[in-house]
Design an enzyme around this catalytic site. Structure first.
Site, short mmCIF file in Angstrom:
data_model
loop_
_atom_site.label_atom_id
_atom_site.label_comp_id
_atom_site.label_asym_id
_atom_site.label_seq_id
_atom_site.Cartn_x
_atom_site.Cartn_y
_atom_site.Cartn_z
N HIS A 124 -9.07 -1.69 7.82
CA HIS A 124 -7.91 -1.79 6.94
C HIS A 124 -7.97 -0.74 5.84
O HIS A 124 -6.98 -0.05 5.56
CB HIS A 124 -7.82 -3.18 6.32
CG HIS A 124 -6.76 -3.32 5.27
ND1 HIS A 124 -5.45 -3.66 5.57
CD2 HIS A 124 -6.79 -3.13 3.92
CE1 HIS A 124 -4.73 -3.69 4.46
NE2 HIS A 124 -5.53 -3.36 3.44
N GLU A 125 -9.12 -0.61 5.19
CA GLU A 125 -9.26 0.38 4.12
C GLU A 125 -9.12 1.80 4.66
O GLU A 125 -8.56 2.68 4.00
CB GLU A 125 -10.59 0.20 3.39
CG GLU A 125 -10.75 -1.15 2.71
CD GLU A 125 -9.59 -1.53 1.80
OE1 GLU A 125 -8.92 -0.61 1.27
OE2 GLU A 125 -9.33 -2.73 1.63
N HIS A 185 -5.58 2.88 4.92
CA HIS A 185 -5.02 3.52 3.73
C HIS A 185 -5.36 5.01 3.70
O HIS A 185 -4.54 5.83 3.27
CB HIS A 185 -5.56 2.84 2.47
CG HIS A 185 -5.02 1.47 2.24
ND1 HIS A 185 -3.66 1.19 2.23
CD2 HIS A 185 -5.65 0.28 1.98
CE1 HIS A 185 -3.48 -0.10 1.99
NE2 HIS A 185 -4.66 -0.67 1.85
N HIS A 212 -2.74 8.11 3.60
CA HIS A 212 -2.85 9.22 2.66
C HIS A 212 -2.81 10.55 3.40
O HIS A 212 -2.10 11.49 3.00
CB HIS A 212 -4.15 9.09 1.86
CG HIS A 212 -4.24 10.03 0.71
ND1 HIS A 212 -5.38 10.19 -0.03
CD2 HIS A 212 -3.33 10.90 0.17
CE1 HIS A 212 -5.18 11.10 -0.98
NE2 HIS A 212 -3.95 11.54 -0.87
#
Length: 230
Positions: free
Chosen positions: A98-99, A102, A106
């Site tokens: 999940h991280e 991100h 980006h």
């Protein structure tokens, strides 16, 4: 009457939020005890997902705290709590991916993440004095409506930020689940556990956004009542 109703609503949201936080921690603890069939750690999963997405300028680091995992676009780091960084479970896989979702957002200039990131500097400044402006607005409502109007305008930014966060978080989870499934990181059962853990995490953002909106509408109702009296 409206005052009492608001505080009853606020207490309700607080209780729901605490319940969801408890449920999230409970689910994470439950799924953390079940070993991942692939045997990969959260760190290895994160590095693999970044590599698969051709992202080579993001570091995966371990940070203190429980469920303190986050992606920092400023220094380009995926920050994983120790139990995720070293964990080899469906829960660790879900959070790590999940991280990294991100980080992929980006790298691909995902518009909602860009919008949210652009709001951060303004919100950092606003959050310092917004509560005082709102308090002054309520206390001075019989004299002038300007402070309360300004406070509402500032608070609306935080509410907007809460709602902009929702698609960012849901999209990161969607990317994470698709990747761990396609890459064979998890079995069908482990995928279900990862999806469940991320769903409960997402619900914390949903409750926060709705609570912020309810608070904003409360101040708007005070403003409108004050205008009618004047």
């Amino acid at each position: 009457m409206a005052f009492n109703s608001f505080y009853i609503l606020l207490i309700g949201f607080t209780l729901v939020s605490l319940l969801i936080q408890w449920r999230l921690r409970s689910k994470f603890s439950q799924y953390s005890k079940i070993g991942l069939s692939s045997g990969l750690s959260g760190k290895q999963i994160a590095e693999l997902m970044l590599a698969d997405n051709k992202i080579h300028d993001v570091r995966v680091v371990s940070v203190e705290g429980r469920l303190s995992d986050h992606y920092n676009p400023t220094d380009r780091t995926v920050n994983l709590s120790a139990e995720v960084f070293d964990g080899r479970s469906a829960a660790a896989a879900a959070v790590a991916a999940h991280e990294c979702g991100h980080a992929v957002q980006h790298a691909t200039a995902y518009n909602m993440l860009q919008f949210r990131s652009a709001m951060v500097p303004a919100l950092s400044a606003v959050s310092r004095f917004m509560p005082f402006v709102l308090l002054a607005g309520v206390l001075m409502i019989r004299t002038t409506m300007i402070p309360l109007g300004l406070g509402i305008a500032l608070f609306s930014l935080t509410t907007l930020f809460s709602f902009v966060t929702l698609p960012v978080e849901f999209d990161a989870s969607k990317r994470a689940l698709a990747w761990i499934d396609q890459r064979g990181i998890v079995t069908t059962q482990e995928h279900a556990m990862a999806k469940d853990a991320l769903w409960w995490a997402a619900m914390t953002y949903v409750v926060a956004a709705i609570s912020s909106l309810a608070t904003l509408l409360y101040y708007v109702s005070i403003f409108m009542s004050g205008n009618r009296r004047s």
